[in-house]
Design an enzyme around this catalytic site. Structure first.
Site, PDB file in Angstrom:
ATOM      1  N   LYS A 135      44.740  29.102 -77.910  1.00 15.47           N
ATOM      2  CA  LYS A 135      44.722  28.313 -79.144  1.00 15.47           C
ATOM      3  C   LYS A 135      46.158  27.933 -79.512  1.00 15.47           C
ATOM      4  O   LYS A 135      47.072  28.760 -79.373  1.00 15.47           O
ATOM      5  CB  LYS A 135      44.080  29.149 -80.267  1.00 15.47           C
ATOM      6  CG  LYS A 135      43.836  28.390 -81.575  1.00 15.47           C
ATOM      7  CD  LYS A 135      43.152  29.268 -82.627  1.00 15.47           C
ATOM      8  CE  LYS A 135      42.821  28.474 -83.887  1.00 15.47           C
ATOM      9  NZ  LYS A 135      42.155  29.281 -84.929  1.00 15.47           N
ATOM     10  N   SER A 154      38.057  26.923 -87.134  1.00 12.02           N
ATOM     11  CA  SER A 154      39.149  26.114 -86.631  1.00 12.02           C
ATOM     12  C   SER A 154      39.359  26.208 -85.120  1.00 12.02           C
ATOM     13  O   SER A 154      39.999  25.326 -84.545  1.00 12.02           O
ATOM     14  CB  SER A 154      40.442  26.504 -87.340  1.00 12.02           C
ATOM     15  OG  SER A 154      40.827  27.820 -86.997  1.00 12.02           O
ATOM     16  N   SER A 160      36.878  31.449 -88.231  1.00 16.68           N
ATOM     17  CA  SER A 160      37.313  30.485 -87.210  1.00 16.68           C
ATOM     18  C   SER A 160      37.096  30.885 -85.766  1.00 16.68           C
ATOM     19  O   SER A 160      37.246  30.047 -84.881  1.00 16.68           O
ATOM     20  CB  SER A 160      38.788  30.156 -87.401  1.00 16.68           C
ATOM     21  OG  SER A 160      38.913  29.174 -88.386  1.00 16.68           O
TER      22      SER A 160
END
Ligand code: GLN
Length: 484
Positions: A78, A155, A179
């Site tokens: 990420k 997210s 997330s």
């Protein structure tokens, strides 16, 4: 030959050990798939040369018999994690071209375990969002989309889509209010947010420091167990990381769940909860029951306050954390006549709408006149939410709930664009867990009538990821979800 990218981490490790293929071959299979599958917009930066160099070293380790826990496993990272020498932007314009000189502790742990990094994954800007639509690099497309493009969740949308589409063997995610779990549910994969303090936050760009945790996102429960063991561990550089032995989470998989008490919170079944989701929730409880687990009804009475509390505390911490992006130290700089103009111009151009909204809300609730009425009050209610869980865990060992009240929705959904609160409402089942600092896992258990994955959440006691893993493993077996 089978498609190597469809193997789980556990399967790939076994084959690598048996020399059925090399780490370089495995890495090349992923690189090729990434090149042919850019339509999901899962990666914001591909680093094939980095991955291949790491794979070459892994092949040496296999040759010498010094292979480590994740030797030769290609992962996606990420973009919130700082990776040394590799651009890291949190998918924000304000971090344009930022190349960290240090590696986050979690990604360093993964490298130390022999993993390789295929690239940086798309996400909501600074992890603020629930659909990956706030990314400066555009939304991620859910691999389960058919007629119209659907969101991958957020997210960690890039992480979830990449795992679902086999663009990496596993991925890192972070979870401040859901997330990891919500995008995992939307994309039909598994993800766990560990107990607060289990993984070091050092080198992960801070959103809300008292809520943020890193965790793995992978094809199944076993892969999450393998990855989490490598990622976790005490770190002197994060004062909130906890000095505790990291268990071998894989060892509990397959253990009996007979007599285990599964808590079902009645507050998580509001009138109007989607019938397909509540149906699957009941079915999941029955599956655990048929293995000898006991269903107990519990109460989490402060649940209705979780969202308002979260959406006060998270923006408050964010407004403070994001003060460092001033146009001087990192990334983008938009010049101005005076120093103040430089700050204003940089932040005006560099931050997106959702990030600005949170900075404004956060600054407001921390301001002198409103601090007691909002921030202090929210902290008090946060304590009550935590106590709800403590009381509930006197009666049960693990809690079962849906992960999200909805399945993946279409990109650009009008109701959520018009009113951001409609987006925030999707976090109703996940934010309490972060407020209480507890571990929770989401796993896919079925499809809705639109053919989209639905996830169930298992919430555990602090530092009891093991009970979550063994329960999830049992449920995974019985639900027999078919991966994409
Ligand atoms: N959707 C939540 C938010 O927008 C959670 C985000 C997260 O966990 N990083 O804040």
């Amino acid at each position: 030959m089978t498609d190597l990218t469809e193997l789980t981490i556990a399967e790939a490790l076994k084959s690598l050990k048996n020399k059925e293929f090399s780490a370089t071959e495995l890495t090349n299979a992923y690189i090729q798939k990434m090149e042919n599958t850019r339509e999901y917009n899962a990666y914001v930066l591909e680093t094939p040369e980095v991955a291949l160099e790491q794979a070459r070293l892994s092949d040496e380790h296999y040759k010498n018999g010094t292979n480590r826990a994740l030797e030769g496993i290609p992962l996606g990272i990420k973009d919130l994690f700082c990776t040394k020498g590799i651009r890291s932007t949190a998918c924000s314009h304000i971090l344009d071209g930022f190349v960290p000189q240090y590696e986050s502790t979690v990604t360093q742990h993964l490298l130390n375990a022999g993993a390789s990094f295929l690239g940086k994954l798309n996400m909501d800007e600074f992890a603020m969002g629930g659909s990956n639509e706030t990314s400066y690099y555009g939304p991620v497309v859910n691999p389960w989309s058919s007629s119209e493009p659907l969101v991958a969740g957020g997210s960690s949308g890039g992480s979830a889509a990449a795992v679902a589409a086999h663009l990496c063997a596993g991925a890192t995610g972070t979870d401040t209010g859901g997330s990891i779990r919500q995008p995992a549910a939307f994309c039909g994969i598994t993800g766990i947010k560990p107990t607060y303090g289990r993984c070091s936050r050092w080198g992960i760009m801070a959103f809300a420091s008292s809520l943020d945790q890193a965790g793995p996102m992978a094809k199944d429960v076993r892969d999450c167990a393998i990855m989490l063991r490598a990622m976790a561990g005490y770190d002197a550089k994060d004062s909130t990381s906890v000095d505790m032995k990291v268990p071998d989470f894989e060892q509990v998989l397959g253990q009996d769940i007979k007599g285990l008490k599964i808590g079902i919170p009645s507050e998580y079944r509001p009138d109007g909860l989607n019938k397909e989701i509540s149906g699957l929730w009941d079915k999941s409880a029955q599956m655990l029951q048929s293995r000898g687990a006991e269903i107990v009804h519990i109460n989490l009475p402060h649940t209705p306050y979780a969202l308002p509390v979260y959406y006060i505390i998270a923006p408050a911490e964010a407004s403070s954390n994001l003060a460092r992006y001033d146009g001087i130290r990192y990334g983008l700089r938009v010049k101005g006549e005076k120093l103040d103009d430089l700050y204003i111009n940089t932040r005006t151009e560099g931050f997106g709408t959702e990030v600005k909204r949170r900075i404004m809300i956060g600054t407001y609730v921390l301001s002198a006149g409103y601090f007691d009425a909002y921030y202090v009050k929210a902290q008090k209610v946060r304590r009550l939410i935590k106590q709800d869980f403590e009381k509930a865990f006197e009666k049960c060992d693990v809690i079962l709930t849906p992960t999200s009240p909805v399945s993946a929705f279409k990109i650009g959904d009008e109701s959520m664009q018009e009113n951001p609160i409609n987006m925030y409402l999707n976090d109703v089942f996940t934010v309490s867990v972060n407020l209480a600092g507890l571990p929770a896992l989401s796993l896919p258990v079925g499809l809705d009538s639109k053919g989209l994955p639905l996830g169930m959440q298992l919430i555990g006691k602090a530092f009891d990821e093991e009970t979550i893993f063994k329960t999830a493993y049992a449920l995974e077996k019985d639900a027999a979800f078919k991966r994409k």
